[in-house]
Design a protein around this motif. Structure first.
Motif, PDB file in Angstrom:
ATOM      1  N   VAL A   1       0.825  -1.160   0.125  1.00  0.00           N
ATOM      2  CA  VAL A   1       0.088   0.201   0.217  1.00  0.00           C
ATOM      3  C   VAL A   1       0.934   1.342  -0.096  1.00  0.00           C
ATOM      4  CG1 VAL A   1      -1.722   1.391   1.316  1.00  0.00           C
ATOM      5  CG2 VAL A   1      -1.880  -1.144   0.991  1.00  0.00           C
ATOM      6  N   LEU A   2       1.852   1.307   0.708  1.00  0.00           N
ATOM      7  CA  LEU A   2       2.843   2.063   0.717  1.00  0.00           C
ATOM      8  C   LEU A   2       3.528   2.772  -0.558  1.00  0.00           C
ATOM      9  CD1 LEU A   2       4.219   4.403   2.581  1.00  0.00           C
ATOM     10  CD2 LEU A   2       5.928   2.731   3.282  1.00  0.00           C
ATOM     11  N   SER A   3       3.865   1.682  -1.312  1.00  0.00           N
ATOM     12  CA  SER A   3       4.550   1.831  -2.678  1.00  0.00           C
ATOM     13  C   SER A   3       3.456   2.297  -3.723  1.00  0.00           C
ATOM     14  CB  SER A   3       5.010   0.439  -2.831  1.00  0.00           C
ATOM     15  OG  SER A   3       4.388  -0.462  -3.315  1.00  0.00           O
ATOM     16  N   ILE A   4       2.295   1.728  -3.600  1.00  0.00           N
ATOM     17  CA  ILE A   4       1.237   2.504  -4.355  1.00  0.00           C
ATOM     18  C   ILE A   4       0.908   3.954  -3.933  1.00  0.00           C
ATOM     19  CG2 ILE A   4      -1.208   2.505  -4.933  1.00  0.00           C
ATOM     20  CD1 ILE A   4      -0.835  -0.850  -4.530  1.00  0.00           C
TER      21      ILE A   4
ATOM     22  N   ASN B   1       3.725  10.707  -6.694  1.00  0.00           N
ATOM     23  CA  ASN B   1       4.891  11.185  -7.662  1.00  0.00           C
ATOM     24  C   ASN B   1       4.247  11.170  -9.039  1.00  0.00           C
ATOM     25  OD1 ASN B   1       6.785  11.151  -5.511  1.00  0.00           O
ATOM     26  ND2 ASN B   1       7.508   9.088  -5.585  1.00  0.00           N
ATOM     27  N   ASN B   2       3.128  10.900  -9.271  1.00  0.00           N
ATOM     28  CA  ASN B   2       2.724  10.903 -10.641  1.00  0.00           C
ATOM     29  C   ASN B   2       2.245  12.229 -10.921  1.00  0.00           C
ATOM     30  OD1 ASN B   2       1.406  10.631 -13.101  1.00  0.00           O
ATOM     31  ND2 ASN B   2       0.270   9.007 -12.370  1.00  0.00           N
ATOM     32  N   PRO B   3       2.867  13.031 -11.907  1.00  0.00           N
ATOM     33  CA  PRO B   3       2.331  14.476 -12.136  1.00  0.00           C
ATOM     34  C   PRO B   3       0.945  14.644 -12.750  1.00  0.00           C
ATOM     35  CG  PRO B   3       3.855  13.734 -13.716  1.00  0.00           C
ATOM     36  CD  PRO B   3       3.855  12.765 -12.730  1.00  0.00           C
ATOM     37  N   TRP B   4       0.454  13.589 -13.316  1.00  0.00           N
ATOM     38  CA  TRP B   4      -1.004  13.644 -13.618  1.00  0.00           C
ATOM     39  C   TRP B   4      -1.990  13.662 -12.607  1.00  0.00           C
ATOM     40  CZ3 TRP B   4      -1.448  15.045 -18.453  1.00  0.00           C
ATOM     41  CH2 TRP B   4      -0.383  14.898 -19.304  1.00  0.00           C
ATOM     42  N   VAL B   5      -1.714  13.045 -11.669  1.00  0.00           N
ATOM     43  CA  VAL B   5      -2.793  13.032 -10.556  1.00  0.00           C
ATOM     44  C   VAL B   5      -2.561  14.484 -10.002  1.00  0.00           C
ATOM     45  CG1 VAL B   5      -3.010  12.161  -8.002  1.00  0.00           C
ATOM     46  CG2 VAL B   5      -2.335  10.584  -9.845  1.00  0.00           C
TER      47      VAL B   5
ATOM     48  N   ILE C   1       1.085  24.303 -11.312  1.00  0.00           N
ATOM     49  CA  ILE C   1       2.425  24.744 -12.075  1.00  0.00           C
ATOM     50  C   ILE C   1       3.459  23.515 -11.987  1.00  0.00           C
ATOM     51  CG2 ILE C   1       4.063  26.539 -12.248  1.00  0.00           C
ATOM     52  CD1 ILE C   1       1.349  27.237 -13.200  1.00  0.00           C
ATOM     53  N   LYS C   2       3.633  23.013 -10.695  1.00  0.00           N
ATOM     54  CA  LYS C   2       4.691  22.172 -10.291  1.00  0.00           C
ATOM     55  C   LYS C   2       4.454  20.983 -10.989  1.00  0.00           C
ATOM     56  CE  LYS C   2       6.454  19.667  -6.586  1.00  0.00           C
ATOM     57  NZ  LYS C   2       6.479  19.126  -5.009  1.00  0.00           N
TER      58      LYS C   2
ATOM     59  N   ILE D   1       5.951  17.411 -15.774  1.00  0.00           N
ATOM     60  CA  ILE D   1       5.372  16.600 -17.139  1.00  0.00           C
ATOM     61  C   ILE D   1       6.512  17.144 -18.164  1.00  0.00           C
ATOM     62  CG2 ILE D   1       3.909  16.678 -18.990  1.00  0.00           C
ATOM     63  CD1 ILE D   1       1.677  16.293 -16.432  1.00  0.00           C
ATOM     64  N   PHE D   2       6.545  18.501 -18.408  1.00  0.00           N
ATOM     65  CA  PHE D   2       7.555  19.008 -19.452  1.00  0.00           C
ATOM     66  C   PHE D   2       8.780  18.678 -19.303  1.00  0.00           C
ATOM     67  CE2 PHE D   2       3.768  22.221 -19.907  1.00  0.00           C
ATOM     68  CZ  PHE D   2       3.128  21.603 -21.187  1.00  0.00           C
ATOM     69  N   ASP D   3       9.373  18.773 -18.406  1.00  0.00           N
ATOM     70  CA  ASP D   3      10.632  18.445 -17.791  1.00  0.00           C
ATOM     71  C   ASP D   3      10.918  16.947 -18.117  1.00  0.00           C
ATOM     72  OD1 ASP D   3      11.519  20.887 -17.004  1.00  0.00           O
ATOM     73  OD2 ASP D   3      11.489  20.079 -14.931  1.00  0.00           O
TER      74      ASP D   3
END
Length: 83
Positions: free
Chosen positions: A13-16, A22-26, A64-65, A70-72
């Protein structure tokens, strides 16, 4: 004495949760769910200070972050392909 290899469900659960964090889309989805309704409330009467202003203070930097990440990532992939 036996040592059993078992997967601990707590660590799974911790890894999920780390992957989601860390997912920028979220980050974009969460920030837009805060920004859009806040703007509707604010635009009704701009002169009144509301809690939506505080939500915007937190949502815009997150937006913005996430877009920057995503662009990086896109630029890094492009740089890897060009070499």
């Amino acid at each position: 004495m036996r040592i059993a290899l078992t997967k601990q469900p707590d660590m799974k659960v911790l890894s999920i949760l780390k992957k989601i964090k860390n997912n920028p889309w979220v980050g974009i989805a969460v920030s837009l769910t805060l920004i859009i309704p806040s703007l509707y409330e604010i635009l009704d009467d701009v002169t009144v200070f509301r809690k939506e202003y505080i939500l915007l203070i937190f949502a815009f930097p997150l937006y913005i972050k996430s877009l920057k990440r995503i662009f990086d990532d896109m630029l890094d992939v492009y740089d890897d392909l060009s070499e």
